[in-house]
Write a protein that holds these residues in place. Structure first.
Motif, mmCIF file in Angstrom:
data_model
loop_
_atom_site.group_PDB
_atom_site.id
_atom_site.type_symbol
_atom_site.label_atom_id
_atom_site.label_comp_id
_atom_site.label_asym_id
_atom_site.label_seq_id
_atom_site.Cartn_x
_atom_site.Cartn_y
_atom_site.Cartn_z
ATOM 1 N N SER A 28 -0.983 -5.433 -12.076
ATOM 2 C CA SER A 28 -1.732 -3.919 -12.330
ATOM 3 C C SER A 28 -0.821 -2.838 -11.629
ATOM 4 C CB SER A 28 -3.087 -4.151 -11.708
ATOM 5 O OG SER A 28 -3.138 -4.460 -10.216
ATOM 6 N N CYS A 29 -1.531 -1.939 -10.871
ATOM 7 C CA CYS A 29 -0.387 -0.897 -10.502
ATOM 8 C C CYS A 29 0.498 -1.086 -9.550
ATOM 9 C CB CYS A 29 -1.280 0.119 -9.998
ATOM 10 S SG CYS A 29 -2.884 -0.530 -8.756
ATOM 11 N N CYS A 30 0.538 -2.332 -8.781
ATOM 12 C CA CYS A 30 1.613 -2.638 -7.995
ATOM 13 C C CYS A 30 3.020 -3.115 -8.673
ATOM 14 C CB CYS A 30 1.310 -3.958 -7.161
ATOM 15 S SG CYS A 30 0.272 -3.611 -5.859
ATOM 16 N N GLY A 31 2.776 -3.533 -10.250
ATOM 17 C CA GLY A 31 3.740 -3.655 -10.935
ATOM 18 C C GLY A 31 4.560 -2.440 -11.219
ATOM 19 N N ILE A 32 3.944 -1.407 -11.312
ATOM 20 C CA ILE A 32 4.658 -0.164 -11.233
ATOM 21 C C ILE A 32 5.517 0.173 -10.283
ATOM 22 C CG2 ILE A 32 4.873 2.558 -11.688
ATOM 23 C CD1 ILE A 32 3.302 0.668 -13.818
ATOM 24 N N GLU A 33 5.133 -0.078 -9.214
ATOM 25 C CA GLU A 33 6.166 -0.008 -7.919
ATOM 26 C C GLU A 33 7.180 -1.042 -7.859
ATOM 27 O OE1 GLU A 33 5.877 2.577 -5.513
ATOM 28 O OE2 GLU A 33 4.224 3.101 -6.911
ATOM 29 N N MET A 34 6.648 -2.447 -8.489
ATOM 30 C CA MET A 34 7.987 -3.223 -8.637
ATOM 31 C C MET A 34 8.885 -2.898 -9.593
ATOM 32 S SD MET A 34 7.342 -7.323 -9.183
ATOM 33 C CE MET A 34 6.978 -7.475 -10.981
ATOM 34 N N MET A 35 8.635 -2.151 -10.713
ATOM 35 C CA MET A 35 9.524 -1.964 -11.703
ATOM 36 C C MET A 35 10.524 -0.664 -10.904
ATOM 37 S SD MET A 35 7.039 -1.196 -14.876
ATOM 38 C CE MET A 35 5.958 -2.226 -15.155
ATOM 39 N N GLN A 36 9.749 0.456 -10.227
ATOM 40 C CA GLN A 36 10.272 1.206 -9.570
ATOM 41 C C GLN A 36 11.658 0.612 -8.495
ATOM 42 O OE1 GLN A 36 11.027 4.263 -9.760
ATOM 43 N NE2 GLN A 36 12.175 4.443 -7.881
#
Lengths: 183, 365
Positions: A28-36
């Motif tokens: 979920s949303c932590c994935g976006i931060e991981m991509m960043q």
């Protein structure tokens, strides 16, 4: 003898610590931060871990980025068991550390992935910033650099999965079993 | 090579060692040199690619292991070496273990066919080019075997995709290579290199008259190496990791190594065919000018190898550039692109080169 062991440890630990290939696993949303974290401002490649492998067979590090529901839990367990030794886990985000904002009310969220698999680094926050993820990886690297091949057995014992099989609901003494939708 | 051979046999004869021993070992030594050199080059190449990809996307790339991240690949290699090897229960054990080894062999043989300098070709056959083109398609066998033996649907799809891709892209490559053979009137890589040394210097190399062929060769080699934008056999967003989904540890590292080895070998091949191989871009070699006497004459061979390596790294740079720029093609578009555009174009190119050879033969002969 100790000289040989320590020098092997030195080389091996440096090699392992500096090439942590993460598994592409974002729920979920932590994935976006991981991509960043992989992208240009916070370049995870500096620490040699930009190679995100799709297959768990080639991954060393499971960054569990996001909420794990009871339905997702068997997949997480399976992925962790498919990874070859040595393997490490970072629990990214409050949900994976202890349920986060779902801890009190949700019927569907696993309250902490350490009920299923062992966790090396806990990284709470909702969601953690890319800098925090890099910090977590560096802390994990420091941990890896303290390993020794003499303590391999302890390491393996500590890193076997907590459950052999996951059947829908977690049953533990301190864990209230709830059926879907019914308290 | 002949000169070195006679020196070696003479040296052995002095010490009363039979000639047959020399005959056998003479070809073992260069093989060892090639093996060590290949591993070193691959270690450099992987770092080169990761650094360049970093710079293309405005990142820094690996910079923590050793000075400027130089030891990054070494760290990866050690880690992969000491990682657990998993053979899945449903897999065909023998084939599963054999496939990475089969993948690595043709790389070694292919490198032996390349003329690194005018005196240093390990296997100098009259039909070098033909053997190389066959060897370059060899990895497809191992990829198919790996895909089949893994007992995994993603691996199988990856392997089969690779076969379709190689079938489609091998034909344009063959026609393009044929056009170079027509220009040089030879199938020997050393002869092709020498045919490019004329008074026109850089423009005398075959990339200039055969510019269509050069472009075709770059595109098709990308497809043959399974690199972006043609990396369908290991498309991560569709197939997990494609044919090497079930491989871990050292076996995966072998796939990884041979992929980069093949990249290096193919870039050498292209630079021999189109960029004048070991010829100096300045028309004459620099080492006799800089160093007088016998030192300069020996340094010529190293200088030739340097030019070849420089050209091949230029081509590898282009490949990495393309990888950082273009998105992946769809499976059907990939095949259509080859059969509808590249193949007719390569035939036209062959025709043009034959006409050029026939009418302007004196210039490029």
């Amino acid at each position: 003898m100790n000289i040989i062991i320590t020098s092997i440890d030195y080389i091996l630990n440096r090699a392992r610590a500096n090439s942590l290939w993460p598994l592409t696993f974002a729920t979920s949303c932590c994935g976006i931060e991981m991509m960043q974290t992989v992208a240009s401002d916070n370049d995870i490649a500096r620490f040699g871990s930009e190679i995100f492998r799709g297959s768990p067979r080639q991954a060393d590090l499971l960054i569990c980025a996001g909420t794990i529901t009871h339905k997702m839990a068997p997949a997480l367990l399976r992925l962790y068991e498919q990874m070859p030794e040595p393997k490490y886990v970072i629990a990214m985000g409050a949900c994976t550390c202890g349920g986060g904002m779902f801890a009190e009310t949700s019927y569907s969220v696993v309250k902490g992935i350490d009920k299923i698999i062992p966790v090396d680094i806990y990284l709470p926050m909702c969601p953690p910033k890319p800098e925090s993820l890099i910090d977590a990886i560096r802390k994990l690297q420091d941990d890896i650099k303290k390993e020794s091949i003499l303590k391999r057995k302890d390491f393996l014992d500590a890193h076997c999965s907590r459950l052999t099989e996951y059947k829908g609901m977690l049953v533990e003494e301190d864990f209230v079993v709830t059926k879907l939708g019914v308290k | 090579m002949n000169y070195l051979y006679f020196l070696y046999i003479e040296f052995l004869a002095k010490h009363n060692i039979p000639k047959i021993f020399g005959d056998i070992t003479f070809y073992v030594i260069p093989a060892c040199i090639i093996f060590v050199a290949l591993i070193l080059v691959i270690l450099v190449l992987v770092l080169f690619e990761r650094k360049l990809l970093g710079w293309f996307t405005q990142r820094k790339g690996p910079n923590r292991v050793g000075f400027w991240g130089v030891l990054q690949t070494l760290a990866d290699a050690f880690k992969l070496l000491c990682k657990e090897n998993i053979t899945p229960i449903g897999a065909d054990r023998a084939v599963f273990n054999l496939a990475p080894i089969i993948m690595f062999l043709p790389v070694l043989i292919a490198l032996g066919l390349i003329p690194f300098s005018s005196e240093f070709t390990f296997m100098n056959f009259q039909t070098n080019v033909l053997i190389y083109v066959i060897l370059a398609t060899f990895p497809v066998l191992s990829i198919l075997l790996a895909g089949w033996a893994s007992n995994n649907k993603y691996s199988l799809i990856g392997g089969v995709r690779n076969v379709a891709q190689i079938l489609a892209y091998e034909l344009p490559i063959s026609f393009t290579v044929l056009s170079v053979i027509v220009l040089a009137s030879s199938m020997n890589l050393t002869q092709i290199t020498l045919a490019q040394s004329n008074q026109y210097g850089v423009l005398g190399w075959y990339w200039f008259p055969c510019i269509i062929g050069f472009g075709l060769m770059l595109i098709c080699t990308l497809a043959e190496l399974n690199r972006c934008p043609f990396d369908l056999p290991e498309a991560e967003s569709e197939l997990i990791a494609g044919y090497n989904t079930e491989y871990s540890g050292m076996r995966f590292a072998l796939f990884y190594l041979s992929e980069y080895g093949m990249l290096f070998a193919n870039s050498l091949f292209i630079s021999v065919l189109f960029l004048g191989g070991y010829l100096s871009p300045f028309g004459k070699y620099l080492s006799p000018i800089l160093f007088s006497g016998p030192v300069g004459n020996i340094l010529i061979y190293f200088e030739q190898a340097f030019w070849l390596f420089a050209k091949s790294f230029l081509i590898i740079f282009i490949f990495i550039w393309v990888r950082a720029t273009l998105p992946r093609l769809a499976s059907f578009d990939l095949l259509k692109f080859s059969w509808n555009i590249l193949l007719p174009l390569s035939i036209v190119n062959l025709l043009l080169m034959s006409l050029l050879k026939f009418f302007v033969g004196g210039v490029y002969a």
